[in-house]
Design a protein around this motif. Structure first.
Motif, PDB file in Angstrom:
ATOM      1  N   ALA A 167       0.742  -1.248  -0.028  1.00 37.84           N
ATOM      2  CA  ALA A 167      -0.077   0.151   0.036  1.00 37.84           C
ATOM      3  C   ALA A 167       0.937   1.260   0.015  1.00 37.84           C
ATOM      4  N   ARG A 168       2.203   1.081   0.701  1.00 37.73           N
ATOM      5  CA  ARG A 168       2.835   2.412   0.661  1.00 37.73           C
ATOM      6  C   ARG A 168       3.448   2.620  -0.610  1.00 37.73           C
ATOM      7  N   ASP A 169       3.780   1.598  -1.357  1.00 35.27           N
ATOM      8  CA  ASP A 169       4.404   1.653  -2.549  1.00 35.27           C
ATOM      9  C   ASP A 169       3.293   2.248  -3.601  1.00 35.27           C
ATOM     10  N   LEU A 170       1.870   1.774  -3.498  1.00 41.30           N
ATOM     11  CA  LEU A 170       0.911   2.369  -4.311  1.00 41.30           C
ATOM     12  C   LEU A 170       0.638   3.624  -3.919  1.00 41.30           C
ATOM     13  N   GLN A 171       0.918   4.334  -2.789  1.00 40.84           N
ATOM     14  CA  GLN A 171       0.695   5.689  -2.207  1.00 40.84           C
ATOM     15  C   GLN A 171       1.827   6.469  -2.892  1.00 40.84           C
ATOM     16  N   PHE A 172       3.034   6.040  -2.910  1.00 41.35           N
ATOM     17  CA  PHE A 172       4.129   6.723  -3.491  1.00 41.35           C
ATOM     18  C   PHE A 172       3.962   6.956  -5.133  1.00 41.35           C
ATOM     19  N   ASP A 173       3.203   5.830  -5.430  1.00 37.13           N
ATOM     20  CA  ASP A 173       3.165   5.828  -6.972  1.00 37.13           C
ATOM     21  C   ASP A 173       2.143   6.932  -7.551  1.00 37.13           C
ATOM     22  N   LEU A 174       1.184   7.125  -6.454  1.00 38.77           N
ATOM     23  CA  LEU A 174       0.070   8.402  -6.851  1.00 38.77           C
ATOM     24  C   LEU A 174       0.906   9.548  -7.081  1.00 38.77           C
ATOM     25  N   LEU A 175       1.941   9.778  -6.475  1.00 34.72           N
ATOM     26  CA  LEU A 175       2.911  11.197  -6.632  1.00 34.72           C
ATOM     27  C   LEU A 175       3.645  11.330  -8.014  1.00 34.72           C
ATOM     28  N   PRO A 176       3.657  12.664  -8.501  1.00 33.30           N
ATOM     29  CA  PRO A 176       4.479  12.807  -9.664  1.00 33.30           C
ATOM     30  C   PRO A 176       5.705  12.117  -9.590  1.00 33.30           C
ATOM     31  N   SER A 177       6.239  11.518 -10.880  1.00 27.00           N
ATOM     32  CA  SER A 177       7.446  10.884 -10.666  1.00 27.00           C
ATOM     33  C   SER A 177       8.522  11.912 -10.981  1.00 27.00           C
ATOM     34  N   ALA A 178       9.712  11.528 -10.816  1.00 23.04           N
ATOM     35  CA  ALA A 178      10.901  12.321 -10.746  1.00 23.04           C
ATOM     36  C   ALA A 178      11.078  12.938 -12.405  1.00 23.04           C
ATOM     37  N   GLN A 179      10.670  12.107 -13.515  1.00 25.52           N
ATOM     38  CA  GLN A 179      10.989  12.377 -14.482  1.00 25.52           C
ATOM     39  C   GLN A 179       9.676  13.593 -14.931  1.00 25.52           C
ATOM     40  N   ASP A 191      11.510  25.024 -11.872  1.00 26.51           N
ATOM     41  CA  ASP A 191      12.358  24.305 -11.123  1.00 26.51           C
ATOM     42  C   ASP A 191      11.810  23.630  -9.898  1.00 26.51           C
ATOM     43  N   LEU A 192      11.130  22.127  -9.724  1.00 28.99           N
ATOM     44  CA  LEU A 192      10.359  21.909  -8.791  1.00 28.99           C
ATOM     45  C   LEU A 192      11.174  20.897  -7.971  1.00 28.99           C
ATOM     46  N   ALA A 193      11.128  20.792  -6.571  1.00 27.64           N
ATOM     47  CA  ALA A 193      11.625  19.722  -5.762  1.00 27.64           C
ATOM     48  C   ALA A 193      10.605  19.404  -4.846  1.00 27.64           C
ATOM     49  N   SER A 194      10.503  18.242  -4.255  1.00 24.66           N
ATOM     50  CA  SER A 194       9.345  17.714  -3.398  1.00 24.66           C
ATOM     51  C   SER A 194       9.908  16.669  -2.214  1.00 24.66           C
ATOM     52  N   THR A 195       9.254  16.688  -1.273  1.00 22.52           N
ATOM     53  CA  THR A 195       9.416  15.387  -0.219  1.00 22.52           C
ATOM     54  C   THR A 195       8.265  15.058   0.220  1.00 22.52           C
ATOM     55  N   PHE A 196       8.086  13.986   0.549  1.00 24.16           N
ATOM     56  CA  PHE A 196       6.902  13.346   1.093  1.00 24.16           C
ATOM     57  C   PHE A 196       7.249  12.088   2.037  1.00 24.16           C
ATOM     58  N   SER A 197       7.065  12.466   3.455  1.00 21.96           N
ATOM     59  CA  SER A 197       7.568  11.480   4.454  1.00 21.96           C
ATOM     60  C   SER A 197       6.497  11.209   5.490  1.00 21.96           C
ATOM     61  N   PRO A 198       5.708  10.028   5.349  1.00 23.34           N
ATOM     62  CA  PRO A 198       4.962   9.584   6.087  1.00 23.34           C
ATOM     63  C   PRO A 198       5.193   9.504   7.435  1.00 23.34           C
ATOM     64  N   SER A 199       4.445   9.644   8.565  1.00 23.19           N
ATOM     65  CA  SER A 199       5.205   9.494   9.897  1.00 23.19           C
ATOM     66  C   SER A 199       4.833   7.933  10.264  1.00 23.19           C
ATOM     67  N   SER A 200       4.056   7.173   9.397  1.00 25.28           N
ATOM     68  CA  SER A 200       4.169   5.770   9.969  1.00 25.28           C
ATOM     69  C   SER A 200       4.001   5.056   8.423  1.00 25.28           C
TER      70      SER A 200
END
Length: 418
Positions: A167-179, A191-200
């Motif tokens: 499920a975590r992998d799937l959630q990360f797959d929803l986010l825009p890719s590096a490409q 020029d865009l940079a991002s971070t997504f850090s779930p607490s669990s």
């Protein structure tokens, strides 16, 4: 049959009725150099239904049987030839595969020193000689049931960990890719940079990109109440709704108004989301945005300090009659925009204080000197982590977007010009 014998028989029947088939089919290995002890213990266990009983007359023979086919429980005498019960127990505990094997030691040694030595060798429990049959059955049953329970819990934990990882992998797959993120620089000079850090394992934050009908680009950040599985499920709900949005409306407030109306009927009672949606028009060099209870977007223009943008608005999913206002400002070359979830402003630092909005602006100061958005984001996050005394207790998402058209030597993005 005398009264004592009758009582034993009745107690055995009661025990047999209480034990489930999985316990009774468990493998029991009894190790003793006295034939009479082996016969007595195996008979007592067989009488209540244990059907998988093996016997060994010394520690070395037992070791060979264990290595070939580990039992579910080992009943072990202490004083034996060739290899004592103490030595066998120590040997087993050095093997990671057998470290959790229940070992019930039966012994005539009863001093405190003897018991300390037995438990120090790795015994799980002990039973004193002369052995009482009912006590033997009770202790064997207890430790086998405990082993089966732990194995079941371990399997459940491993299965849950596997499912959460998927499920975590799937959630990360929803986010825009590096490409997709790097393509913004080539197409729009952004020029865009991002971070997504779930607490669990799973989080309630989400961000994404949306195309605009005028050739520009939209970016949104959402933060659902809570974290974990329920909050993550809500991000999937939002993603599903956004699949219907082929292009971001001209005014981001229209998108929030529509999402609010639909989420109001989708979210469980008590659930809501804060969200900011921003649209950048590279041709006109403008930024428009709308907010639903999110932390204020931060804007920096060349030669100016960071400033908060308007962020008033009720969170999504509370009142389906709420309409959201669209704001607009200039976003010229050299400008920078920061969107973030409230973990950045509300997580207590090592001093016990929260950064709040002013602290986030202070955190950003100096990052504009970095050569690109990723370097700037890394600097900000390093400074933030240094302020914390422990792990995050909320999901953290941060996005930095810089208008770097001038650094590309272009007056306007090629796609927008066309």
């Amino acid at each position: 049959m005398n009264l004592a014998a009758t009582a034993v028989v009745n107690e055995n029947r009661t025990l047999k009725a209480r034990l489930n088939p999985e316990v009774l089919s468990s493998s029991i290995l009894i190790v003793d150099d006295q034939e009479i002890n082996l016969d007595f213990m195996s008979a007592m266990l067989a009488d209540v239904g244990f059907s998988n009983i093996r016997l060994a007359r010394d520690g070395l023979s037992a070791l060979e049987l264990i290595e070939a086919d580990p039992p579910d429980l080992l009943i072990l005498d202490v004083m034996m030839p060739i290899m004592s019960g103490i030595d066998l127990c120590k040997h087993l505990r050095r093997d990671p595969r057998l470290a959790e094997l229940p070992v019930l030691v039966q012994t005539g040694l009863s001093t405190v020193h003897d018991r300390i030595e037995i438990f120090g060798a790795g015994a799980t429990d002990l039973i004193l000689k002369p052995i009482n049959g009912l006590e033997l059955i009770s202790r064997v049953s207890l430790h086998v049931e405990r082993k089966l329970l732990i194995e079941g819990l371990t399997r459940s934990r491993d299965r849950l960990a596997t499912e959460l990882s998927a499920a975590r992998d799937l959630q990360f797959d929803l986010l825009p890719s590096a490409q997709e993120q790097s393509a913004l620089l080539q197409r729009f000079g952004l020029d865009l940079a991002s971070t997504f850090s779930p607490s669990s394992e799973l989080g309630g934050d989400m961000w994404g990109l949306l195309q605009r009908s005028d050739g520009g680009i939209g970016v949104f950040i959402a933060d659902f109440a809570g974290h974990g599985v329920q909050a993550a499920m809500n991000t999937f709900r939002l993603h599903t709704l956004l699949q219907d949005v082929r292009q971001l409306p001209g005014r981001p407030g229209e998108l929030l108004t529509d999402l609010n109306r639909r989420l109001r009927h989708l979210l469980p009672v008590g659930q809501f989301a804060t969200m900011t949606c921003a649209a950048i028009d590279p041709r006109r060099q403008t930024l428009s945005w709308a907010s639903a209870g999110s932390p204020p977007p931060l804007l920096k223009l060349d030669g100016e300090d960071w400033k908060d943008l308007a962020s008033a608005g009720l969170p999504l999913g509370i009142d389906d009659s709420t309409a959201y206002e669209t704001h607009e400002t200039a976003f010229p070359a050299g400008a920078a925009l920061v969107l973030y979830s409230d973990a950045l402003s509300e997580t207590p630092t090592s001093s016990g204080e929260r950064l709040e909005d002013q602290g986030v602006r202070n955190l950003l100061r100096g990052s504009e000197g970095e050569s690109n958005s990723q370097a700037a984001l890394s600097t900000v996050l390093a400074k933030f982590q240094a302020m914390l005394s422990g792990p995050l207790c909320d999901d953290l998402t941060t996005i930095i977007i810089r208008n770097q058209i001038h650094r590309l030597g272009e007056e306007r993005p090629r796609d927008a010009a066309e």
